[in-house]
Design a protein around this motif. Sequence first.
Motif, PDB file in Angstrom:
ATOM      1  N   ARG A   1       0.881  -1.175   0.000  1.00  0.00           N
ATOM      2  CA  ARG A   1       0.000   0.000   0.000  1.00  0.00           C
ATOM      3  C   ARG A   1       0.909   1.214   0.000  1.00  0.00           C
ATOM      4  O   ARG A   1       1.744   1.355   0.886  1.00  0.00           O
ATOM      5  CB  ARG A   1      -0.856   0.061   1.263  1.00  0.00           C
TER       6      ARG A   1
ATOM      7  N   PHE B   1       0.782   5.344  -0.089  1.00  0.00           N
ATOM      8  CA  PHE B   1       0.012   6.584  -0.013  1.00  0.00           C
ATOM      9  C   PHE B   1       0.972   7.750  -0.211  1.00  0.00           C
ATOM     10  O   PHE B   1       1.950   7.873   0.522  1.00  0.00           O
ATOM     11  CB  PHE B   1      -0.664   6.721   1.349  1.00  0.00           C
TER      12      PHE B   1
ATOM     13  N   PHE C   1      -4.964   3.022  -4.539  1.00  0.00           N
ATOM     14  CA  PHE C   1      -5.453   2.420  -3.303  1.00  0.00           C
ATOM     15  C   PHE C   1      -5.917   1.001  -3.614  1.00  0.00           C
ATOM     16  O   PHE C   1      -6.751   0.814  -4.509  1.00  0.00           O
ATOM     17  CB  PHE C   1      -6.642   3.211  -2.742  1.00  0.00           C
TER      18      PHE C   1
ATOM     19  N   LEU D   1     -10.880   1.530   4.283  1.00  0.00           N
ATOM     20  CA  LEU D   1     -10.210   2.323   3.256  1.00  0.00           C
ATOM     21  C   LEU D   1     -11.210   2.880   2.241  1.00  0.00           C
ATOM     22  O   LEU D   1     -11.137   4.048   1.853  1.00  0.00           O
ATOM     23  CB  LEU D   1      -9.152   1.469   2.557  1.00  0.00           C
TER      24      LEU D   1
END
Lengths: 251, 251
Positions: free
Chosen positions: A44, A46, B46, B57
């Motif tokens: 993941r 971000f 994502f 999420l």
Amino acid sequence: MCQLLGMNANVPTDVMFSFAGLSARAGEHPDGFGIAFFEGKGLRLFVDPNSAKDSVLAEAIKRYPIRSEVVIAHIRKATQGRVALENSHPFSRELWGRYWVGAHNGDLKTFRPPLHGAFRPVGDTDSEHAFCWLMQELAKAHCRVPSIDELTLTLRELLPRLHAQGTFNLLLSNGEALWAHASTNLHYLLRADPFGAARLADDDLSVDFAQHTRPSDRVAIVATEPLTPDEPWVRLAPGTLAVFRQGQLVA
Amino acid sequence: MCQLLGMNANVPTDVMFSFAGLSARAGEHPDGFGIAFFEGKGLRLFVDPNSAKDSVLAEAIKRYPIRSEVVIAHIRKATQGRVALENSHPFSRELWGRYWVGAHNGDLKTFRPPLHGAFRPVGDTDSEHAFCWLMQELAKAHCRVPSIDELTLTLRELLPRLHAQGTFNLLLSNGEALWAHASTNLHYLLRADPFGAARLADDDLSVDFAQHTRPSDRVAIVATEPLTPDEPWVRLAPGTLAVFRQGQLVA
């Protein structure tokens, strides 16, 4: 300059205490942030061009219970490359069927090693250029998937070439190991049984790790500057490469 | 099988109305979801192995005001590859200094085209294998960065080879164009002035686009099944490749 945070543990571990400490420093490093979580081979990532202090995304991440074996985070103060999503660290590429993630603190000035392989920067930072060069040279150095020890030997050959050209503090991971290269400022901390309490140097936040861990847990934290004032952080000497696996310093 | 959602617009556009419609179908497609947002050359990706219906999420993304020129989203019902973060679509790789994103609905059964280039799957799905093969063949077909028209010609040669081996509905983007290849089910919709109201087929949600748009705005939406019952969705014939740029169908 920027600030780096890395975590490596032998069990999926919540890194939000440390990320809160890093975010508290975003006032002086407002030009974006990013955080990469490995979950096994999965990743993941971000990234955000906004400050970790104000970002809606940073707030969501802090509330989101992600447990990970390896984390790399970065808060940015732009030196090269404008403030933009594509210039926000960490950067990620795939090599040998694994995601690789890198984040850089420093400045390589005018040094742009030649890129003739399969990795090209998307943004315009010296950091992403250097990361792509590292991926290219790792790919060239090994004709099949190398072991962590072999990768470490190759990195010990490659990183001094970047270190010689400017400031190059680096966190790098493929989800199996966390490599930390110190050029100026980089510190690490090993947490293990007996776990105790810690409080953040930059934020009004404390945690008693004894209540959230088992005796077999091991966690390594790497940060530009120590995040807690009451734990035994170790400074990495300039020019050294530390390797962490399963929450332990292995080289 | 899975469900796909794509969006391409001539101005950064909020896709949450459509994503809410897709998420409402996650009850039958609970094995993970993902959504990729291009912002210029930058990418936010994502992914989550949890259902878009329950995922913390997904909730955070729905609240987060991301405006993007190209979006690709996917909700997964696993056919090949276990439920895992690394098997969640969309997949991403870098090629020619651009991020490429792909998501697949379908099943290629036993077809695994040879991978001898710079792209390897991290997970174990037929979809990521096919995406890596597409990246490899695009890289081989062009010695320098091709135009969107040249890329479309190459994709028209490559995609029938996957289409012939199973079900291969694909959304693909490099942030400049959105390619949609129909194998069984794929529909598109062009929204432009005069904008009107729309309501979701699967959720109690309506929006009046006239209140959120300017007359010059153009938005193309692609989805496995039409998301709204009161708009003129067009079904893509099996075996066709549609190309969207600036919110318009260009090929």
